[in-house]
Design a protein around this motif. Structure first.
Motif, PDB file in Angstrom:
ATOM      1  N   ASN A 153     -42.964  44.836 -34.736  1.00  0.00           N
ATOM      2  CA  ASN A 153     -43.545  43.681 -34.029  1.00  0.00           C
ATOM      3  C   ASN A 153     -45.058  43.622 -34.228  1.00  0.00           C
ATOM      4  N   LEU A 156     -45.768  42.563 -37.893  1.00  0.00           N
ATOM      5  CA  LEU A 156     -45.519  41.142 -38.121  1.00  0.00           C
ATOM      6  C   LEU A 156     -46.629  40.277 -37.527  1.00  0.00           C
ATOM      7  N   ASP A 186     -37.517  41.286 -40.736  1.00  0.00           N
ATOM      8  CA  ASP A 186     -37.283  40.622 -39.461  1.00  0.00           C
ATOM      9  C   ASP A 186     -35.807  40.283 -39.263  1.00  0.00           C
ATOM     10  N   ARG A 189     -33.593  43.637 -38.744  1.00  0.00           N
ATOM     11  CA  ARG A 189     -34.186  44.643 -37.862  1.00  0.00           C
ATOM     12  C   ARG A 189     -33.125  45.309 -36.982  1.00  0.00           C
TER      13      ARG A 189
END
Length: 263
Positions: A153, A156, A186, A189
């Motif tokens: 996270n 990204l 993503d 994941r």
């Protein structure tokens, strides 16, 4: 005399594109400063002042730059990031981090357009690569853990900040390659992928990330600029040399009658 006038005129014509580019660069430098001031206002949570600076940027941009100055991709990225930044500082529903992210994106895009080498977004290299390395280490140690999810996270979010800028600076093929890596991380994941599959993807992505930053930190002079400088300089030197030779020849001819009289 006519030759000297024509020579000066010729030199002016050669230098005119550079003078025009200099004016354009100066105007863009002022816009670059506005974007930097807007970001500073957001960091100080002075959102109304940030809004005014972003609105001034829009007005000055429309005033100083016409169609043809930028590519369609550059105009699109400038417009999208500017609108997002203005909306972020205007809407009361956005928190500090959201505002900072959007205005930082815009600030980096403005700088990327004016910077030939080492644009500001490359300064995030250490932060992005460190987060990626930590994320990769979590996969090596315990697979798809919560720690990995957390680092993903963070990664990204950091990459999202520079994404508009790399769209300005890098070829579309390289952008598509990075987008493909991001989509894989993503989208899968939470999938039960083999550790070897995930690591293989991440190792290739790490290489592509390094290439992305290395490409923009190479401090090489623009070959086209060097050619223009050499060409312009050569013409000026040749012109001045010829003018000097004509003057020398003219002075010499003036002295000849005087010598004949004395004899």
């Amino acid at each position: 005399m006519k030759f000297r006038i024509l020579s000066v005129l010729f030199i002016f014509i050669l230098l005119l594109p550079n003078l025009t580019n200099a004016e354009s660069t100066d105007n863009w430098a002022k816009l670059d400063e506005l974007s930097g001031q807007a970001l500073l206002m957001v960091k100080q949570e002075r959102y109304e002042e940030a809004k005014q600076l972003l609105q001034q940027f829009s007005n000055d941009f429309l005033l100083n730059f016409r169609n043809g100055t930028f590519s369609m991709d550059e105009l699109r990225v400038i417009t999208v990031t500017h609108n997002s930044a203005l909306e972020a500082v205007t809407s009361t529903s956005n928190n500090y981090d959201e505002r900072l992210t959007k205005v930082t994106q815009f600030r980096l895009v403005v700088d990327a357009i004016s910077s030939e080498h080492q644009p500001l977004w490359t300064e995030m290299e250490d932060s992005i690569m460190t987060t990626f390395s930590v994320m990769k280490q979590h996969v090596l140690e315990d697979g798809n853990s919560q720690s990995y999810q957390h680092q993903l996270n963070i990664f990204l979010k950091k990459f999202d900040i520079i994404h508009p800028s790399i769209q300005v600076d890098l070829p579309s093929s390289q952008i598509q390659k990075m987008d493909s890596h991001i989509h894989f991380l993503d989208s899968y994941r939470n999938e039960g992928l083999k550790k070897s599959t995930r690591i293989q993807q991440m190792e290739q992505m790490e290489l592509d990330l390094k290439e992305l930053f290395d490409k923009m930190t190479e401090d090489e002079a623009d070959p086209s600029l060097i050619w223009v400088m050499i060409s312009t300089g050569s013409v000026i030197i040749l012109t001045l040399s010829y003018v000097g030779w004509r003057k020398y020849k003219g002075d010499k001819q003036k002295k000849l009658p005087k010598r004949d009289t004395e004899e």
